[in-house]
Design a protein around this motif. Structure first.
Motif, PDB file in Angstrom:
ATOM      1  N   MET A  26      32.103  48.338  49.642  1.00 27.14           N
ATOM      2  CA  MET A  26      31.562  48.372  48.306  1.00 27.14           C
ATOM      3  C   MET A  26      30.275  49.167  48.229  1.00 27.14           C
ATOM      4  N   ALA A  27      29.615  49.355  49.323  1.00 28.66           N
ATOM      5  CA  ALA A  27      28.334  50.043  49.280  1.00 28.66           C
ATOM      6  C   ALA A  27      28.529  51.531  49.328  1.00 28.66           C
ATOM      7  N   GLY A  28      27.561  52.274  48.812  1.00 27.01           N
ATOM      8  CA  GLY A  28      27.642  53.723  48.829  1.00 27.01           C
ATOM      9  C   GLY A  28      26.278  54.337  48.994  1.00 27.01           C
ATOM     10  N   ARG A  29      26.247  55.586  49.519  1.00 25.43           N
ATOM     11  CA  ARG A  29      24.992  56.308  49.667  1.00 25.43           C
ATOM     12  C   ARG A  29      25.061  57.585  48.862  1.00 25.43           C
ATOM     13  N   ASN A  30      23.993  58.414  48.972  1.00 23.49           N
ATOM     14  CA  ASN A  30      23.918  59.632  48.188  1.00 23.49           C
ATOM     15  C   ASN A  30      25.105  60.541  48.424  1.00 23.49           C
ATOM     16  N   ASP A  31      25.624  60.591  49.672  1.00 22.97           N
ATOM     17  CA  ASP A  31      26.693  61.528  49.999  1.00 22.97           C
ATOM     18  C   ASP A  31      28.074  60.888  49.873  1.00 22.97           C
ATOM     19  N   THR A  32      28.132  59.666  49.340  1.00 21.80           N
ATOM     20  CA  THR A  32      29.400  58.982  49.158  1.00 21.80           C
ATOM     21  C   THR A  32      29.830  59.077  47.700  1.00 21.80           C
ATOM     22  N   VAL A  33      31.078  59.501  47.478  1.00 21.50           N
ATOM     23  CA  VAL A  33      31.600  59.597  46.121  1.00 21.50           C
ATOM     24  C   VAL A  33      32.002  58.210  45.654  1.00 21.50           C
ATOM     25  N   VAL A  34      31.417  57.752  44.551  1.00 22.24           N
ATOM     26  CA  VAL A  34      31.734  56.440  44.002  1.00 22.24           C
ATOM     27  C   VAL A  34      33.019  56.558  43.189  1.00 22.24           C
ATOM     28  N   THR A  35      34.055  55.833  43.607  1.00 18.95           N
ATOM     29  CA  THR A  35      35.343  55.899  42.919  1.00 18.95           C
ATOM     30  C   THR A  35      35.576  54.703  42.012  1.00 18.95           C
ATOM     31  N   GLU A  36      34.779  53.651  42.159  1.00 21.01           N
ATOM     32  CA  GLU A  36      34.908  52.496  41.280  1.00 21.01           C
ATOM     33  C   GLU A  36      33.611  51.693  41.270  1.00 21.01           C
ATOM     34  N   PHE A  37      33.456  50.900  40.216  1.00 20.34           N
ATOM     35  CA  PHE A  37      32.345  49.966  40.108  1.00 20.34           C
ATOM     36  C   PHE A  37      32.920  48.547  40.120  1.00 20.34           C
ATOM     37  N   PHE A  38      32.086  47.607  40.523  1.00 15.91           N
ATOM     38  CA  PHE A  38      32.518  46.217  40.514  1.00 15.91           C
ATOM     39  C   PHE A  38      31.588  45.442  39.591  1.00 15.91           C
ATOM     40  N   LEU A  39      32.143  44.920  38.496  1.00 14.59           N
ATOM     41  CA  LEU A  39      31.367  44.184  37.504  1.00 14.59           C
ATOM     42  C   LEU A  39      31.319  42.709  37.879  1.00 14.59           C
ATOM     43  N   THR A  40      30.159  42.120  37.790  1.00 14.35           N
ATOM     44  CA  THR A  40      30.004  40.688  38.063  1.00 14.35           C
ATOM     45  C   THR A  40      29.263  40.044  36.903  1.00 14.35           C
ATOM     46  N   ALA A  41      29.454  38.747  36.767  1.00 16.64           N
ATOM     47  CA  ALA A  41      28.761  38.008  35.707  1.00 16.64           C
ATOM     48  C   ALA A  41      28.405  36.617  36.212  1.00 16.64           C
ATOM     49  N   PHE A  42      27.120  36.320  36.211  1.00 13.49           N
ATOM     50  CA  PHE A  42      26.616  35.016  36.622  1.00 13.49           C
ATOM     51  C   PHE A  42      27.158  34.597  37.987  1.00 13.49           C
ATOM     52  N   PRO A  43      27.030  35.450  39.021  1.00 15.66           N
ATOM     53  CA  PRO A  43      27.542  35.079  40.350  1.00 15.66           C
ATOM     54  C   PRO A  43      26.850  33.846  40.915  1.00 15.66           C
ATOM     55  N   GLU A  44      25.630  33.572  40.464  1.00 12.94           N
ATOM     56  CA  GLU A  44      24.914  32.394  40.938  1.00 12.94           C
ATOM     57  C   GLU A  44      25.381  31.119  40.238  1.00 12.94           C
ATOM     58  N   HIS A  45      26.176  31.276  39.163  1.00 11.03           N
ATOM     59  CA  HIS A  45      26.702  30.116  38.427  1.00 11.03           C
ATOM     60  C   HIS A  45      28.199  30.309  38.161  1.00 11.03           C
ATOM     61  N   PRO A  46      29.040  30.275  39.179  1.00  9.67           N
ATOM     62  CA  PRO A  46      30.479  30.508  38.975  1.00  9.67           C
ATOM     63  C   PRO A  46      31.130  29.474  38.061  1.00  9.67           C
ATOM     64  N   GLU A  47      30.512  28.283  37.970  1.00 10.30           N
ATOM     65  CA  GLU A  47      31.094  27.238  37.124  1.00 10.30           C
ATOM     66  C   GLU A  47      30.976  27.579  35.629  1.00 10.30           C
ATOM     67  N   TRP A  48      30.155  28.574  35.278  1.00 11.34           N
ATOM     68  CA  TRP A  48      30.014  28.965  33.876  1.00 11.34           C
ATOM     69  C   TRP A  48      31.179  29.824  33.404  1.00 11.34           C
ATOM     70  N   GLY A  49      31.963  30.368  34.329  1.00  8.49           N
ATOM     71  CA  GLY A  49      32.976  31.358  33.985  1.00  8.49           C
ATOM     72  C   GLY A  49      33.954  30.901  32.922  1.00  8.49           C
TER      73      GLY A  49
END
Length: 314
Positions: A1-24
């Motif tokens: 999932m990690a990338g650097r300057n010379d790495t082509v980003v092909t996707e993003f990963f969206l998260t929401a309230f990872p510290e509170h999964p029970e809110w989902g």
């Protein structure tokens, strides 16, 4: 999932309230109900304006298109938001993220322009009532609407191309519920000064310019209202503008707070709370604001309901 300057980003990963999964799940159900209300309220407004002859005026012409844009505006982001909440995250391809950002910016810009046009419409109606029919002709209305769409497309295209020519590194995880500019800027690396200047310049041509048109229009409207001698006349004239002012305050207040405050040191929790206001709450509340504070719309709703009841009787 990690990338650097010379790495082509092909996707993003969206998260929401990872510290509170029970809110989902609770938030999923709440936002789903809000989204259904948005679709129901705005679709009802569009149909009501089309079928009721008393609402075939310039003000309701623009209101009908505002409701249509609100449906599109909400539909670009909320289904993705629901998927993120339900699945505790969602992968989004680079192209799909760019497309979502373009459509979101496109419809949000049109919303801004339509609110400014509606303020100008109220200015002409209140301050130049004898010229209203000759100024707000059908040709003029369609011309203003086409200009709003063209300006929205231009702004969205330039901002999207500029934003997605930035270099993203470190991680492709977006701690947000859809692809929006502030969280994307937090992932950039290298020299992004030129792109950020272009983005800010185009933001100035949308939000502050529209706000300026609205403020100038209402300054003249307030002056005209104060010249009316009777208190009843002043109240009646102002009531035609109250719903628009409420919608403007809600929409522009949250957008300006989100986009013109900078992107350093800001809380993701705060970002998400503000984003819910302008992507979920505002499109949902607009039809109710215009219904509850507008006599003509309330009468049209009562007429439509009574007509449907009479049809349902044996």
């Amino acid at each position: 999932m990690a990338g650097r300057n010379d790495t082509v980003v092909t996707e993003f990963f969206l998260t929401a309230f990872p510290e509170h999964p029970e809110w989902g799940l609770p938030l999923f159900l709440v936002f789903l109900s809000f989204y259904l209300l948005t679709l129901l309220g705005n679709t009802g407004m569009v149909i009501l304006i089309r079928v009721d002859g008393r609402l075939h005026t310039p003000m309701y012409f623009f209101l009908g298109h505002l409701s249509f844009v609100d449906i599109c505006y909400s539909s670009v982001t909320v289904p993705q938001m629901l998927a993120v909440l339900l699945e505790h995250g969602a992968a989004l391809s680079y192209t799909r993220c760019a497309a979502q950002f373009f459509l979101f910016t496109f419809f949000a810009s049109i919303d801004c322009y339509l609110l400014a046009i509606m303020a100008y419409d109220r200015y002409v109606a209140v301050c130049r009532p004898l010229l209203y029919v000759t100024v707000m002709t059908e040709k003029a209305r369609w011309g203003l609407l086409a200009a709003a769409y063209a300006a929205g497309f231009s702004s969205a295209f330039v901002r999207t191309v500029t934003a997605f020519t930035l270099s993203f590194c470190g991680t492709n995880e977006i701690d947000f519920i859809f692809c929006d500019l502030p969280p994307l800027l937090k992932l950039t690396c290298g020299d992004s000064y030129t792109q950020e200047v272009v983005i800010i310049v185009f933001a100035i041509f949308v939000m502050p310019l529209c706000v300026l048109v609205i403020l100038v229009s209402y300054v003249f409207i307030i002056v005209a209202i104060m010249r009316i001698r009777s208190a009843g006349g002043r109240a009646k004239t102002f009531s035609t503008c109250a719903s628009h002012l409420t919608a403007v305050s809600l929409f522009f207040g949250t957008l300006i707070f989100m986009y013109l405050r900078g992107n350093s040191g800001q809380s993701s929790e705060e970002d998400r709370a503000v984003s819910v206001l302008y992507t979920v709450m505002t499109p949902m509340l607009n039809p109710f604001i215009y219904s509850l504070r507008n006599k003509e719309v309330k009468e049209a709703v009562v007429k439509a309901l009574s007509r449907s009841k009479s049809r349902g009787r044996p």
